[in-house]
Design an enzyme around this catalytic site. Sequence first.
Site, mmCIF file in Angstrom:
data_model
loop_
_atom_site.group_PDB
_atom_site.id
_atom_site.type_symbol
_atom_site.label_atom_id
_atom_site.label_comp_id
_atom_site.label_asym_id
_atom_site.label_seq_id
_atom_site.Cartn_x
_atom_site.Cartn_y
_atom_site.Cartn_z
ATOM 1 N N THR A 43 43.054 43.697 47.791
ATOM 2 C CA THR A 43 42.674 43.230 48.884
ATOM 3 C C THR A 43 43.671 42.830 49.529
ATOM 4 O O THR A 43 43.777 42.899 50.972
ATOM 5 C CB THR A 43 41.816 41.821 48.542
ATOM 6 O OG1 THR A 43 40.548 41.865 47.809
ATOM 7 C CG2 THR A 43 41.411 41.195 49.713
ATOM 8 N N LEU B 105 38.129 46.381 54.726
ATOM 9 C CA LEU B 105 39.271 45.575 55.550
ATOM 10 C C LEU B 105 39.775 46.596 56.716
ATOM 11 O O LEU B 105 40.640 46.241 57.700
ATOM 12 C CB LEU B 105 40.269 45.422 54.711
ATOM 13 C CG LEU B 105 39.716 44.141 53.994
ATOM 14 C CD1 LEU B 105 40.657 44.025 52.652
ATOM 15 C CD2 LEU B 105 39.707 43.106 54.722
ATOM 16 N N PHE C 243 39.137 50.840 47.403
ATOM 17 C CA PHE C 243 38.086 50.612 48.198
ATOM 18 C C PHE C 243 37.980 49.597 49.171
ATOM 19 O O PHE C 243 37.377 49.330 50.010
ATOM 20 C CB PHE C 243 36.808 50.535 47.151
ATOM 21 C CG PHE C 243 36.281 49.306 47.138
ATOM 22 C CD1 PHE C 243 36.833 48.459 46.176
ATOM 23 C CD2 PHE C 243 35.074 48.717 47.755
ATOM 24 C CE1 PHE C 243 36.223 47.057 45.802
ATOM 25 C CE2 PHE C 243 34.503 47.588 47.534
ATOM 26 C CZ PHE C 243 35.202 46.616 46.504
ATOM 27 N N LYS C 244 38.969 48.509 48.977
ATOM 28 C CA LYS C 244 39.033 47.524 49.987
ATOM 29 C C LYS C 244 39.246 48.064 51.301
ATOM 30 O O LYS C 244 38.741 47.524 52.161
ATOM 31 C CB LYS C 244 40.146 46.565 49.326
ATOM 32 C CG LYS C 244 40.165 45.847 48.195
ATOM 33 C CD LYS C 244 38.965 45.130 47.683
ATOM 34 C CE LYS C 244 39.063 44.408 46.677
ATOM 35 N NZ LYS C 244 38.862 44.915 45.245
ATOM 36 N N ASP C 245 39.925 49.138 51.538
ATOM 37 C CA ASP C 245 40.235 49.638 52.972
ATOM 38 C C ASP C 245 38.636 49.996 53.652
ATOM 39 O O ASP C 245 38.827 50.104 54.845
ATOM 40 C CB ASP C 245 40.759 51.012 52.858
ATOM 41 C CG ASP C 245 42.329 50.889 52.200
ATOM 42 O OD1 ASP C 245 42.751 49.643 52.734
ATOM 43 O OD2 ASP C 245 42.726 51.644 51.832
#
Length: 497
Positions: free
Chosen positions: A149, A119, A114-116
Amino acid sequence: MKTMNILYQSTRSNMEAIPASQAILQGLSSDGGLFVPITIPKLESTVEEFSQMDYRQCAYEVMKLLLTDFTEEELKTCINKAYDDKFDTKEIAPLIKQGNGYYLELFHGPTLAFKDMALSILPHLLITSAKKNNIKEEIVILTATSGDTGKAALEGFTDVEGTKIIVFYPKNGVSAIQEKQMITQKGENTYVVGITGNFDQAQTGVKNIFNNRELEKGLKDKGYIFSSANSINIGRLVPQIVYYVYSYAQLYKEGQIKKDEKINVVVPTGNFGNILAGYYAKCMGLPIDKLICASNENKVLFDFFNTGIYDKNREFILTSSPSMDILISSNLERLIFQLTGKDYKKTLEFMNDLSAGGKYEITGQMKEQMENIVAGYASEEETAKVIKEIFEETGYVIDTHTAVAASVYEKYLKDTGDDKKTVITSTASPYKFPVSVMEAIGTKYKGIGDFDLVKELSNLTGLEVPKAIAGLETADVIHDVICKPEEMEALVKEILK
Ligand SMILES: *Cc1c(COP(=O)(O)O)cnc(C)c1O
């Protein structure tokens, strides 16, 4: 309706309020605090309107309310560059009904976590912010990662002109696939370093570098400024609010809920960034009832929400959900600030207690204001059990982090009977954690290596192996630097020499 101009302040002092672009550039406030919007704006579109929008349109309508010093063109350009065919589905964040919940799949970006979601846009927000503020220096992104991350930030910043990125990860605290993803990262401006310590040490090391004024000055003379890609950067938090609004609108569009019907949200939590975005969405008027905070065996947040005492003095446990192996949840500071009635003095006191004794206790009044946040945790055994159960009942395979949330939700449902429609944020693809996932599904998978299990998982689900994993096994290792936590600063100096 005229959009309100939103400024940001630190959680720890009453220094001058600054616009979003400056808060994004600084990452962390110079007093050690985190930037927060002074007022949280209300959503301006109705659920009917949102339900007609695609992800990008929804992102614009939400983010424009908080990034008010960006022009329409600037923000739309950032959004269009971020949410493109890097994601393997047009929906960007599909909502999948499965069993008693709705899984909001946030792992369709380039690194399968989900960091995408944040980011992929942060580099564009940052570069735009630098232009707006006439910054001439090269921006150095320093990032501590518990696994996901790092890779997402590397993907986002690779070969972005005017930036360098340095990632620190706990050498023995990430999955084999996570490590391989990072150490094979290409790009002239990327640096990846393993530290012989845990995530909290990596995060503390990065914060210390940020707060070192002397170092800052020396590097400024060399033409560098630091910024952060960690969720302490408000530029990561704001894009995460979008998918809560988007998922609510999807539920409405599909006739699963009526207008204004309240839903619950379950979030597998580590640094408290994802769930805080849900909290902001609720403050902005999204009809969320309970925010359910799910922890793994590092259940410092579970204890906090139940007792009002935050106490990091405990054993650090390595679990099968490594991205949640965290004892200092940085973004909780933003919630604390909100609960004190935006009192920076009180917030600073709590944070000073935390850094001195590893512990603080909030007031009864603050506790009362947290009644809509419910906390639970799942043991390693429970996490594995729920992966197996869901697979056997439905054929759907979830990863270990999502499983922590699914397990906590199952217990919540049983204990309370609260059967409101519930969105479970699904934070990683099962392909990212094949060993834990496949061992949970069957003992016959024990002892098989990561990449063979990826193939087994594909056979089992009939889903194609994601691009991000397919070439990894044979990719060349590019980064092999390892250091002690106390050597991080020296290493940064060496890189920027
Ligand atoms: C980072 C991460 C989390 C935790 O999110 P926070 O915002 O740090 O609470 C959960 N699951 C996965 C897969 C992650 O990468």
